[in-house]
Design a protein around this motif. Structure first.
Motif, PDB file in Angstrom:
ATOM      1  N   ASN A  22       0.827  -1.218   0.000  1.00 36.33           N
ATOM      2  CA  ASN A  22       0.000   0.000   0.000  1.00 36.33           C
ATOM      3  C   ASN A  22       0.857   1.264   0.000  1.00 36.33           C
ATOM      4  O   ASN A  22       0.552   2.228  -0.700  1.00 36.33           O
ATOM      5  CB  ASN A  22      -0.955   0.003   1.193  1.00 36.33           C
ATOM      6  N   ASP A  23       1.950   1.246   0.772  1.00 33.89           N
ATOM      7  CA  ASP A  23       2.883   2.393   0.778  1.00 33.89           C
ATOM      8  C   ASP A  23       3.485   2.592  -0.610  1.00 33.89           C
ATOM      9  O   ASP A  23       3.581   3.716  -1.111  1.00 33.89           O
ATOM     10  CB  ASP A  23       4.024   2.157   1.781  1.00 33.89           C
ATOM     11  N   PHE A  24       3.888   1.491  -1.223  1.00 31.67           N
ATOM     12  CA  PHE A  24       4.507   1.500  -2.553  1.00 31.67           C
ATOM     13  C   PHE A  24       3.533   2.067  -3.591  1.00 31.67           C
ATOM     14  O   PHE A  24       3.908   2.892  -4.435  1.00 31.67           O
ATOM     15  CB  PHE A  24       4.902   0.059  -2.900  1.00 31.67           C
ATOM     16  N   ILE A  25       2.275   1.640  -3.518  1.00 29.25           N
ATOM     17  CA  ILE A  25       1.230   2.122  -4.433  1.00 29.25           C
ATOM     18  C   ILE A  25       1.016   3.623  -4.261  1.00 29.25           C
ATOM     19  O   ILE A  25       0.938   4.385  -5.239  1.00 29.25           O
ATOM     20  CB  ILE A  25      -0.092   1.339  -4.224  1.00 29.25           C
ATOM     21  N   LEU A  26       0.976   4.038  -3.014  1.00 29.28           N
ATOM     22  CA  LEU A  26       0.754   5.455  -2.685  1.00 29.28           C
ATOM     23  C   LEU A  26       1.926   6.318  -3.142  1.00 29.28           C
ATOM     24  O   LEU A  26       1.743   7.358  -3.799  1.00 29.28           O
ATOM     25  CB  LEU A  26       0.556   5.593  -1.170  1.00 29.28           C
ATOM     26  N   GLU A  27       3.126   5.886  -2.801  1.00 27.91           N
ATOM     27  CA  GLU A  27       4.345   6.647  -3.149  1.00 27.91           C
ATOM     28  C   GLU A  27       4.469   6.852  -4.651  1.00 27.91           C
ATOM     29  O   GLU A  27       4.934   7.889  -5.108  1.00 27.91           O
ATOM     30  CB  GLU A  27       5.588   5.904  -2.656  1.00 27.91           C
ATOM     31  N   ASN A  28       4.073   5.841  -5.419  1.00 24.04           N
ATOM     32  CA  ASN A  28       4.257   5.901  -6.877  1.00 24.04           C
ATOM     33  C   ASN A  28       2.984   6.262  -7.635  1.00 24.04           C
ATOM     34  O   ASN A  28       2.960   6.207  -8.861  1.00 24.04           O
ATOM     35  CB  ASN A  28       4.811   4.565  -7.373  1.00 24.04           C
ATOM     36  N   LYS A  29       1.934   6.625  -6.858  1.00 26.17           N
ATOM     37  CA  LYS A  29       0.639   7.028  -7.461  1.00 26.17           C
ATOM     38  C   LYS A  29       0.154   5.992  -8.482  1.00 26.17           C
ATOM     39  O   LYS A  29      -0.273   6.326  -9.592  1.00 26.17           O
ATOM     40  CB  LYS A  29       0.753   8.412  -8.105  1.00 26.17           C
ATOM     41  N   ILE A  30       0.239   4.721  -8.100  1.00 28.30           N
ATOM     42  CA  ILE A  30      -0.159   3.631  -8.994  1.00 28.30           C
ATOM     43  C   ILE A  30      -1.683   3.541  -9.036  1.00 28.30           C
ATOM     44  O   ILE A  30      -2.340   3.520  -8.002  1.00 28.30           O
ATOM     45  CB  ILE A  30       0.459   2.286  -8.513  1.00 28.30           C
ATOM     46  N   LYS A  31      -2.222   3.481 -10.249  1.00 28.00           N
ATOM     47  CA  LYS A  31      -3.681   3.486 -10.419  1.00 28.00           C
ATOM     48  C   LYS A  31      -4.265   2.089 -10.658  1.00 28.00           C
ATOM     49  O   LYS A  31      -5.368   1.780 -10.248  1.00 28.00           O
ATOM     50  CB  LYS A  31      -4.060   4.382 -11.616  1.00 28.00           C
ATOM     51  N   GLN A  32      -3.518   1.247 -11.373  1.00 29.30           N
ATOM     52  CA  GLN A  32      -4.060  -0.071 -11.750  1.00 29.30           C
ATOM     53  C   GLN A  32      -3.154  -1.198 -11.279  1.00 29.30           C
ATOM     54  O   GLN A  32      -1.971  -1.230 -11.595  1.00 29.30           O
ATOM     55  CB  GLN A  32      -4.220  -0.148 -13.280  1.00 29.30           C
ATOM     56  N   VAL A  33      -3.719  -2.141 -10.514  1.00 27.64           N
ATOM     57  CA  VAL A  33      -2.986  -3.345 -10.096  1.00 27.64           C
ATOM     58  C   VAL A  33      -3.873  -4.543 -10.413  1.00 27.64           C
ATOM     59  O   VAL A  33      -4.921  -4.734  -9.813  1.00 27.64           O
ATOM     60  CB  VAL A  33      -2.647  -3.322  -8.587  1.00 27.64           C
ATOM     61  N   ASP A  34      -3.445  -5.356 -11.380  1.00 29.50           N
ATOM     62  CA  ASP A  34      -4.235  -6.541 -11.755  1.00 29.50           C
ATOM     63  C   ASP A  34      -3.954  -7.722 -10.837  1.00 29.50           C
ATOM     64  O   ASP A  34      -4.828  -8.543 -10.599  1.00 29.50           O
ATOM     65  CB  ASP A  34      -3.963  -6.911 -13.218  1.00 29.50           C
ATOM     66  N   LEU A  35      -2.723  -7.787 -10.339  1.00 30.60           N
ATOM     67  CA  LEU A  35      -2.424  -8.839  -9.366  1.00 30.60           C
ATOM     68  C   LEU A  35      -1.133  -8.518  -8.628  1.00 30.60           C
ATOM     69  O   LEU A  35      -0.288  -7.754  -9.108  1.00 30.60           O
ATOM     70  CB  LEU A  35      -2.314 -10.215 -10.034  1.00 30.60           C
ATOM     71  N   ILE A  36      -1.009  -9.113  -7.437  1.00 30.68           N
ATOM     72  CA  ILE A  36       0.207  -9.017  -6.629  1.00 30.68           C
ATOM     73  C   ILE A  36       0.749 -10.438  -6.493  1.00 30.68           C
ATOM     74  O   ILE A  36       0.005 -11.363  -6.150  1.00 30.68           O
ATOM     75  CB  ILE A  36      -0.111  -8.442  -5.237  1.00 30.68           C
ATOM     76  N   ALA A  37       2.036 -10.618  -6.791  1.00 26.03           N
ATOM     77  CA  ALA A  37       2.655 -11.937  -6.649  1.00 26.03           C
ATOM     78  C   ALA A  37       3.745 -11.844  -5.589  1.00 26.03           C
ATOM     79  O   ALA A  37       4.685 -11.060  -5.728  1.00 26.03           O
ATOM     80  CB  ALA A  37       3.251 -12.389  -7.976  1.00 26.03           C
ATOM     81  N   SER A  38       3.602 -12.625  -4.526  1.00 25.68           N
ATOM     82  CA  SER A  38       4.549 -12.552  -3.412  1.00 25.68           C
ATOM     83  C   SER A  38       5.240 -13.887  -3.183  1.00 25.68           C
ATOM     84  O   SER A  38       4.591 -14.917  -3.001  1.00 25.68           O
ATOM     85  CB  SER A  38       3.812 -12.131  -2.132  1.00 25.68           C
ATOM     86  N   HIS A  39       6.563 -13.855  -3.181  1.00 20.96           N
ATOM     87  CA  HIS A  39       7.340 -15.065  -2.909  1.00 20.96           C
ATOM     88  C   HIS A  39       7.231 -15.469  -1.440  1.00 20.96           C
ATOM     89  O   HIS A  39       7.258 -16.653  -1.112  1.00 20.96           O
ATOM     90  CB  HIS A  39       8.815 -14.830  -3.265  1.00 20.96           C
ATOM     91  N   GLY A  40       7.096 -14.487  -0.550  1.00 18.91           N
ATOM     92  CA  GLY A  40       7.124 -14.782   0.882  1.00 18.91           C
ATOM     93  C   GLY A  40       8.553 -14.914   1.372  1.00 18.91           C
ATOM     94  O   GLY A  40       9.512 -14.760   0.600  1.00 18.91           O
ATOM     95  N   HIS A  41       8.723 -15.173   2.656  1.00 15.98           N
ATOM     96  CA  HIS A  41      10.071 -15.336   3.200  1.00 15.98           C
ATOM     97  C   HIS A  41      10.275 -16.793   3.615  1.00 15.98           C
ATOM     98  O   HIS A  41       9.491 -17.345   4.377  1.00 15.98           O
ATOM     99  CB  HIS A  41      10.302 -14.413   4.398  1.00 15.98           C
ATOM    100  N   THR A  42      11.326 -17.415   3.083  1.00 16.20           N
ATOM    101  CA  THR A  42      11.562 -18.832   3.337  1.00 16.20           C
ATOM    102  C   THR A  42      12.055 -19.069   4.767  1.00 16.20           C
ATOM    103  O   THR A  42      13.055 -18.487   5.192  1.00 16.20           O
ATOM    104  CB  THR A  42      12.599 -19.406   2.342  1.00 16.20           C
ATOM    105  N   VAL A  43      11.335 -19.929   5.475  1.00 15.95           N
ATOM    106  CA  VAL A  43      11.736 -20.328   6.831  1.00 15.95           C
ATOM    107  C   VAL A  43      12.352 -21.721   6.784  1.00 15.95           C
ATOM    108  O   VAL A  43      13.435 -21.956   7.298  1.00 15.95           O
ATOM    109  CB  VAL A  43      10.526 -20.306   7.801  1.00 15.95           C
ATOM    110  N   PHE A  44      11.651 -22.668   6.151  1.00 15.28           N
ATOM    111  CA  PHE A  44      12.153 -24.031   5.997  1.00 15.28           C
ATOM    112  C   PHE A  44      12.169 -24.390   4.518  1.00 15.28           C
ATOM    113  O   PHE A  44      11.261 -24.027   3.785  1.00 15.28           O
ATOM    114  CB  PHE A  44      11.239 -25.051   6.701  1.00 15.28           C
ATOM    115  N   HIS A  45      13.212 -25.088   4.109  1.00 15.11           N
ATOM    116  CA  HIS A  45      13.203 -25.626   2.753  1.00 15.11           C
ATOM    117  C   HIS A  45      13.891 -26.981   2.779  1.00 15.11           C
ATOM    118  O   HIS A  45      15.110 -27.093   2.694  1.00 15.11           O
ATOM    119  CB  HIS A  45      13.886 -24.678   1.771  1.00 15.11           C
ATOM    120  N   LYS A  46      13.097 -28.039   2.948  1.00 15.65           N
ATOM    121  CA  LYS A  46      13.634 -29.406   2.994  1.00 15.65           C
ATOM    122  C   LYS A  46      12.829 -30.287   2.041  1.00 15.65           C
ATOM    123  O   LYS A  46      12.061 -31.144   2.475  1.00 15.65           O
ATOM    124  CB  LYS A  46      13.558 -29.949   4.425  1.00 15.65           C
TER     125      LYS A  46
END
Length: 351
Positions: free
Chosen positions: A79-103
């Motif tokens: 939301n901060d990023f959208i506001l700072e850059n005056k972004i008008k259209q977002v069709d989707l957000i893709a988030s990798h997340g933060h890896t805690v375990f990878h086995k």
């Protein structure tokens, strides 16, 4: 012409240097034309660094809470990023997340950062949890970036990322191959943190050190380097195999850095042994001494792109993975991960 889609890609790496966000447009005259319109890295507070560093020690109930809280944190960042850059259209957000375990060899992987919370806060469609489906299909759940290398950076013979870990992507007999090579910044930054520095700027401190040949030989003889790909690394490997080994030698910091940097350069050189053009991205591309050593040990042309692509390539590609998922296209390659089939991975949460 294909329809244009405006996406936000989010990446948090193992080196904990912050959260990368890109706002990118896909589509145009060619199917995978792209343009990064806005980008930013948001540094973690000391509190978040401590929380994420200790996440793998937490109980399941604590992890569940951290998953939710981290999702709220990411949603607010977006939301901060959208506001700072005056972004008008977002069709989707893709988030990798933060890896805690990878086995993956034990059948599990965990990236925190609840997509439900991100969707709720941003009021946008969210794609997240890109690794679990692949692990369930017998794959490594990593690396996921190679599909982007195929679609966006086909002019390079190799795509090398020097982040928390070094990973590589290339074509072999008409199939995309990719895997983690070795740890990089996750180890070097760990030792720089001991003198209250985030990283070894340009590799200057490492350059003043001496190589401990016995330690270098031990590092290079780790069983991981004998394994055939697909293969991938996680923090558990570093904690169990790398840090205790280095610490057992009781070396000066500069000698630890010099020896480990040589280990990285050597392992990378084993992989990019043929001639060709190599796209180099990730924070390690700023380590002039590391790049110099890789250059000296290989006969390839190392291409370091613009700062924007260098820093935001992974966030860009996660935006692409989300875009492909929503389009119903495959975004995960069995030739890379070892899964039973190519597939379209990620969980979609509607706004």
């Amino acid at each position: 012409m294909m329809k244009t889609s405006y996406c936000i890609g989010i990446m948090s790496g193992t080196s904990l240097d912050g959260v990368d966000l890109v706002y990118v447009r896909f589509g145009g005259t060619e199917k995978y034309d792209y343009k990064i319109i806005h980008s930013n890295t948001y540094s973690y507070s000391k509190q978040w660094i401590l929380l994420l560093k200790s996440a793998f020690e937490k109980q399941p109930s604590e992890l569940k809470e951290l998953d939710k809280n981290y999702g709220v944190y990411i949603g607010n960042l977006v939301n901060d990023f959208i506001l700072e850059n005056k972004i008008k259209q977002v069709d989707l957000i893709a988030s990798h997340g933060h890896t805690v375990f990878h086995k993956p060899e034990e059948g599990y992987t965990l990236q925190i950062g609840s997509g439900t919370e991100i969707a709720k806060i941003t009021n946008s469609k969210v794609v997240f949890d890109f690794r679990t489906q692949d692990v369930n299909l017998g794959g490594q759940g990593a690396p996921l970036v190679p599909i982007g290398d195929v679609l966006l950076f086909a002019e390079f013979d190799y795509c090398l990322n020097l982040g928390g870990f070094a990973n590589i992507s290339f074509d072999e007999k008409d199939l995309r191959k990719a895997y983690d090579i070795c740890p990089v910044n996750i180890v070097m930054n760990f030792y720089m943190n001991k003198i209250d520095q985030e990283f070894d700027d340009r590799g200057k401190l490492a350059k003043t050190g001496k190589i401990d040949k016995t330690l270098l030989k031990k590092l290079n003889s780790d069983f991981y380097y004998q394994l055939t790909h697909p293969k991938s690394l996680g923090f558990e490997f570093v904690k169990k195999n790398v840090i205790p080994l280095i610490d057992s030698y009781e070396l000066e910091l500069k000698d630890i850095l010099r020896t480990f940097l040589e280990h990285v350069a050597f392992q990378v050189a084993q992989v990019i042994s043929k001639e060709g053009k190599v796209l180099v991205t990730g924070g390690g591309a700023y380590n002039d001494f590391l790049i110099e050593r890789i250059d000296q040990l290989t006969s390839v042309e190392l291409v370091i792109p613009t700062a924007e692509l260098l820093e935001f390539k992974e966030a860009l590609i996660f935006a692409l993975l989300g875009f492909l998922k929503v389009e119903g296209s495959n975004n995960c390659l069995k030739s890379v991960t070892g899964a039973t089939k190519d597939h379209s991975t990620g969980v979609v949460i509607e706004a």
